[in-house]
Design a protein around this motif. Sequence first.
Motif: not given
Length: 519
Positions: A338-339, A341
Amino acid sequence: DNGIMTVRSQRWPLMIDPQTQANRWIRNMYPENLRVIKLSETTTYPKVLDSALKLGHIVLIEDVLEEIDPALDNILQKAIFMNDGLPCINFGDKDINYDDNFKLFITSKLPNPHYLPEVCIKLTIINFTVTFEGLEEQMLADVVILEDPEAEEKRDRLVLALADLEMDKRNVEIKILKTLAESNEETILDGNELIDILESSKIKAVKIKEQLEDSIKTEAEVTEKRNQYKEVSVRGAVLYFVITDLAIIDSMYQYSLDYVKKLYNEAIKDSKPSDDIDERLAILIESITRSIYKNICRGLFESHKMIYSFLICTSIQRNKKAIDHASWNFLLKGADLYDKSAQPANPMPDLVKDVSWDLAYAFEQANKEQMDGFCDSIAKHQAAWRNYANSDDPLITKIPLGFHEKLDAFKRLIILKIFRPETLMNAFLLYVRETLGVYYSENPPCSMEEIYDDSDKITPSIFVLSQGADPTIQLVKFAEAKNFKEKFKYISLGQGQEYHASRLIETGKKNGDWILLQN
């Protein structure tokens, strides 16, 4: 589709058949002229094949493994040639006459075989592994036959009647088209023959249409009646696929579809009757679940029984859509790709491992409605979460800051996995107890009487023993209680004992003895 491919394919079929459904189908389709062989029977199968090729018999090769005897290559490739005007084939290093009526079917019990490309290009590989929908339909037929045999018989008759009507309708259309095709364009309207044929066909088509409509209406009524028992067949199918998954835990856990269906049907027969359909369905579902749970538990190692009960519980809940796919994966595998960030830093690395923090963030993102602000709350209210994580019994301690009430029992397991993963096994047991009942969270008792009741003359009982365990004394006492002490025979297997054991079994079959093979 599988059936059509099997009988119409240009290449001989190799059927992946772990539940032996294809094997039984072939045996039923060709009861008179079928020769059944195994490639392991190296001394007899070439003779059977040789005879079948010459006389046009049908051959079923069963239980093949991933490698197929190269001696069969010419047969598999249909390498037929003409010799003095007669079809011939080379088999066993000699040319023999080939009868065009010869057919070959091959089945394998391997659930997930890996065949080499040279096998795949010679044969048509067809997967007969039972699907959930297919098994559900089979089990629906089983329960309806036992509960309402008239409805199932009526459905069978309707299926045949509908097929006949569709064929009649098609024959009428073919007759009209054939008459038109054979008519002279210039004199097509001069005679009455074509008009009479069209008129009679029209009357027949109307009758067929009416009969079709009546049959379809009746079929809908019967289907509605059958579908009352759909919950029962779904439960049976769910349990079967849980049982097949046990082989992943230990390869010893191999249970045939026939055995599971036998337990299923016996549970239906032995269940308490009721005239109220809703009550009857509840009784059937509970009886099937208990019976299959108890009988399969009997053959599992102690450490695997809790996993089995948890799989039953979660599979039932997943089928009901009470557990979503994402939550199931979170519990089994943790956070997927998953991201990251926007993921905040782990505020309590001494308490929550980084992999658990990844799970916390991914779980929040996947459940925004219930878990919004979850990671922020851990950062802002560290004391509350530390108290929860360090509690003496986190299984009964409420999840802080209102998250306990927002989550169902299964999703609370994921919170436990984040903060106290070592308590999960006990949590699984509690989850089973709360969801299915206490019976499924305990090891069901087993007695010699129950083992005896569940066995028959073609189903032996196998005792898998730990070091030092010996059921011989119990068996002797049980045989004595059943007045079979004089007919209870046993032999300890070892080098050179095969012959004596075989003789003991053959004698036992004739005299009705109980035979115990030790070691």
